[in-house]
Scaffold this active site. Structure first.
Site, PDB file in Angstrom:
ATOM      1  N   ARG A 186       7.369 -11.554  -4.848  1.00  0.00           N
ATOM      2  CA  ARG A 186       6.682 -10.253  -4.906  1.00  0.00           C
ATOM      3  C   ARG A 186       6.342  -9.957  -6.352  1.00  0.00           C
ATOM      4  O   ARG A 186       7.203  -9.988  -7.230  1.00  0.00           O
ATOM      5  CB  ARG A 186       7.549  -9.126  -4.356  1.00  0.00           C
ATOM      6  CG  ARG A 186       7.030  -7.764  -4.811  1.00  0.00           C
ATOM      7  CD  ARG A 186       7.636  -6.595  -4.148  1.00  0.00           C
ATOM      8  NE  ARG A 186       7.235  -6.512  -2.762  1.00  0.00           N
ATOM      9  CZ  ARG A 186       7.307  -5.395  -2.035  1.00  0.00           C
ATOM     10  NH1 ARG A 186       7.754  -4.284  -2.578  1.00  0.00           N
ATOM     11  NH2 ARG A 186       6.933  -5.388  -0.772  1.00  0.00           N
ATOM     12  N   HIS A 216      -0.729  -8.342   1.108  1.00  0.00           N
ATOM     13  CA  HIS A 216       0.644  -8.096   1.571  1.00  0.00           C
ATOM     14  C   HIS A 216       0.781  -8.666   2.989  1.00  0.00           C
ATOM     15  O   HIS A 216       0.993  -7.929   3.954  1.00  0.00           O
ATOM     16  CB  HIS A 216       0.933  -6.591   1.549  1.00  0.00           C
ATOM     17  CG  HIS A 216       2.385  -6.238   1.647  1.00  0.00           C
ATOM     18  ND1 HIS A 216       3.397  -7.175   1.632  1.00  0.00           N
ATOM     19  CD2 HIS A 216       3.011  -5.026   1.769  1.00  0.00           C
ATOM     20  CE1 HIS A 216       4.575  -6.562   1.740  1.00  0.00           C
ATOM     21  NE2 HIS A 216       4.356  -5.261   1.818  1.00  0.00           N
ATOM     22  N   GLN A 246       3.764  -7.932   5.544  1.00  0.00           N
ATOM     23  CA  GLN A 246       3.716  -6.576   6.105  1.00  0.00           C
ATOM     24  C   GLN A 246       2.891  -6.556   7.397  1.00  0.00           C
ATOM     25  O   GLN A 246       3.270  -5.947   8.398  1.00  0.00           O
ATOM     26  CB  GLN A 246       3.091  -5.613   5.082  1.00  0.00           C
ATOM     27  CG  GLN A 246       2.894  -4.197   5.600  1.00  0.00           C
ATOM     28  CD  GLN A 246       4.200  -3.486   5.869  1.00  0.00           C
ATOM     29  OE1 GLN A 246       5.080  -3.487   5.024  1.00  0.00           O
ATOM     30  NE2 GLN A 246       4.347  -2.876   7.034  1.00  0.00           N
ATOM     31  N   ASP A 250      -1.339   4.221   3.773  1.00  0.00           N
ATOM     32  CA  ASP A 250      -0.452   3.671   2.743  1.00  0.00           C
ATOM     33  C   ASP A 250      -0.521   4.635   1.566  1.00  0.00           C
ATOM     34  O   ASP A 250      -1.382   5.532   1.525  1.00  0.00           O
ATOM     35  CB  ASP A 250      -0.946   2.263   2.355  1.00  0.00           C
ATOM     36  CG  ASP A 250      -0.057   1.563   1.331  1.00  0.00           C
ATOM     37  OD1 ASP A 250       1.090   2.020   1.104  1.00  0.00           O
ATOM     38  OD2 ASP A 250      -0.503   0.560   0.740  1.00  0.00           O
ATOM     39  N   CYS A 290       3.234   1.427   6.079  1.00  0.00           N
ATOM     40  CA  CYS A 290       4.093   0.325   5.613  1.00  0.00           C
ATOM     41  C   CYS A 290       5.366   0.834   4.945  1.00  0.00           C
ATOM     42  O   CYS A 290       6.361   0.117   4.887  1.00  0.00           O
ATOM     43  CB  CYS A 290       3.308  -0.575   4.673  1.00  0.00           C
ATOM     44  SG  CYS A 290       2.597   0.302   3.279  1.00  0.00           S
ATOM     45  N   ARG A 340       9.809  -5.761   9.851  1.00  0.00           N
ATOM     46  CA  ARG A 340       9.664  -6.591   8.644  1.00  0.00           C
ATOM     47  C   ARG A 340      10.707  -7.711   8.665  1.00  0.00           C
ATOM     48  O   ARG A 340      10.432  -8.845   8.283  1.00  0.00           O
ATOM     49  CB  ARG A 340       9.860  -5.755   7.365  1.00  0.00           C
ATOM     50  CG  ARG A 340       8.851  -4.639   7.128  1.00  0.00           C
ATOM     51  CD  ARG A 340       7.439  -5.175   6.978  1.00  0.00           C
ATOM     52  NE  ARG A 340       7.377  -6.303   6.053  1.00  0.00           N
ATOM     53  CZ  ARG A 340       7.479  -6.208   4.709  1.00  0.00           C
ATOM     54  NH1 ARG A 340       7.609  -5.037   4.124  1.00  0.00           N
ATOM     55  NH2 ARG A 340       7.417  -7.290   3.943  1.00  0.00           N
TER      56      ARG A 340
HETATM   57  N1   CP Z   1       6.537  -2.027   3.016  1.00  0.00           N
HETATM   58  C1   CP Z   1       7.153  -2.648   2.002  1.00  0.00           C
HETATM   59  O1   CP Z   1       6.755  -3.728   1.552  1.00  0.00           O
HETATM   60  O2   CP Z   1       8.243  -1.999   1.538  1.00  0.00           O
HETATM   61  P1   CP Z   1       9.076  -2.348   0.234  1.00  0.00           P
HETATM   62  O3   CP Z   1       8.195  -2.081  -0.948  1.00  0.00           O
HETATM   63  O4   CP Z   1      10.257  -1.453   0.287  1.00  0.00           O
HETATM   64  O5   CP Z   1       9.468  -3.804   0.293  1.00  0.00           O
HETATM   65  N1  NVA Z   2       0.182  -0.572  -1.554  1.00  0.00           N
HETATM   66  C1  NVA Z   2       1.582  -0.396  -1.807  1.00  0.00           C
HETATM   67  C2  NVA Z   2       2.391  -1.080  -0.765  1.00  0.00           C
HETATM   68  C3  NVA Z   2       3.874  -0.907  -0.882  1.00  0.00           C
HETATM   69  C4  NVA Z   2       4.632  -1.634   0.182  1.00  0.00           C
HETATM   70  C5  NVA Z   2       1.936  -0.901  -3.181  1.00  0.00           C
HETATM   71  O1  NVA Z   2       1.457  -1.980  -3.560  1.00  0.00           O
HETATM   72  O2  NVA Z   2       2.684  -0.226  -3.893  1.00  0.00           O
END
Ligand code: CP
Ligand code: NVA
Length: 334
Positions: free
Chosen positions: A111, A138, A141, A234, A277, A316
């Site tokens: 990530r 992502h 997700q 989101d 999400c 997830r």
């Molecule tokens: N939805 C999601 O990816 O959550 P986190 O940022 O908590 O991993």
């Molecule tokens: N779009 C958001 C998703 C978090 C899971 C971000 O990148 O912060």
């Protein structure tokens, strides 16, 4: 007995394009089977003696903990490597770290910021690499989102999902492709300042056409949501974009998912489902929203009976487990 398509062995998930449409749906079915097995109280050994590295440049609650629990449930081990805990990307190139970690681990979930980092890890590590969120995409997700829709609707082909908010962020990009691959009609509802990349929209439209579904972009929320079976939003400011907060809030205020917008679907009180999400700004209970109050979703929608956000969060874990098991699991283990 859990079984899966042997062609999924060793596969990366850099974007959803790494899997055929059929393989993506097979991953979701595998996640549903793994959830049923866990719900029945069975703990397996499909990941026994498998070690997974979790490289995180950005924060996470769901993704990080889903990986840890998914591995542990099947007898495996997931090691968290955060920020400056290792030399990754600071004192050692991604290419060199990839080659080292690939010697030690059976798979790597990443990530962070750059999509190129996922590509480089996949290229040089010699082990399966899973994208746990980048600035552009992502994909893990979206597997959970499609699983949640499947739980809600059974057959999801021909359902209409409207994403409302920041139309060019990582979740919006991957959701558009995921819906197209699943035969779900997708509408991206966003102001003209936040339109998704035109080439991605046209790629998604081509995939959708093959599956008898459609992809559309619409800036008027009341028009976009008409007939929606699912509404999705989101955060308006993704990780790494904090400097844009004031500008985004001003731009996206008319795009809040609230009860009025849910009513405009014509399906409130019917089969409407709300997805997010997470994390979500639905009240003033966070450091970020203490002065603004609810942002992308109103509290009553977030807490409503048609909000499936916590099923989605749980999924997830099941979908990440399906990815780990299918790529590096032992098909002969029980
Ligand atoms: N939805 C999601 O990816 O959550 P986190 O940022 O908590 O991993
Ligand atoms: N779009 C958001 C998703 C978090 C899971 C971000 O990148 O912060």
């Amino acid at each position: 007995m859990i079984s899966w398509n042997p062609r999924l062995k060793g596969r990366h998930l850099r974007t959803l394009g790494d899997f055929s449409d059929e393989e993506m749906m097979q991953l979701i079915d595998l996640a549903i089977a793994l959830k049923a097995r866990k719900d029945a109280g069975v703990r397996g050994n499909l990941l026994l003696r498998r070690n997974i590295a979790l490289i995180f440049e950005k924060s996470s609650t769901r993704t990080r903990n889903s990986c840890v629990v998914a591995a542990q449930d099947e007898g495996g081990n997931a090691q968290f490597l955060g920020g400056h805990d290792t030399h990754f990307g600071h004192k050692e190139s991604v290419k060199d770290s990839a080659r080292v970690l690939g010697r030690l681990y059976d798979g790597i979930l990443f990530r962070g910021f750059r999509q190129q980092t996922v590509e480089d890890l996949a290229r040089y590590s010699g082990v399966p690499v899973w994208n746990g969120l980048t600035d552009e995409s992502h994909p893990t997700q979206i597997l959970a989102d499609l699983m949640t829709l499947k739980q809600a609707f059974g057959d999801i082909r021909g359902k209409r999902l409207v994403y409302v908010g920041d139309g060019r962020n990582n979740v919006a990009n991957s959701l558009m492709i995921g819906c197209a691959k699943a035969g779900v009609d997708f509408v991206n509802c966003t102001p003209k300042e936040l339109l998704p990349d035109a080439s991605l929209v046209s790629k998604a439209a081509q995939i959708a056409a093959k599956n008898g579904s459609s992809v559309a972009v619409e800036s008027d929320p009341a028009v976009a949501v008409r007939g929606a079976n699912a509404l999705y939003t989101d955060v308006w400011v993704s990780m790494g974009e904090e400097a844009k907060a004031a500008e985004r809030i001003a731009l996206l205020r008319p795009y809040q998912v609230n009860m009025a917008l849910c009513r405009a679907t014509g399906n409130l009180g019917g089969e409407l489902v709300f997805l997010h999400c997470l994390p979500a700004f639905h009240d003033a209970q966070t450091e970020v929203s203490k002065d603004t109050g609810a942002l992308e979703v109103s509290d009553d929608v977030f807490e409503s009976s048609f909000s499936k956000v916590f099923d989605e969060a749980e999924n997830r874990m099941h979908t990440i487990k399906a990815l780990f098991v299918s790529a590096i699991g032992d098909p002969a283990a029980s």
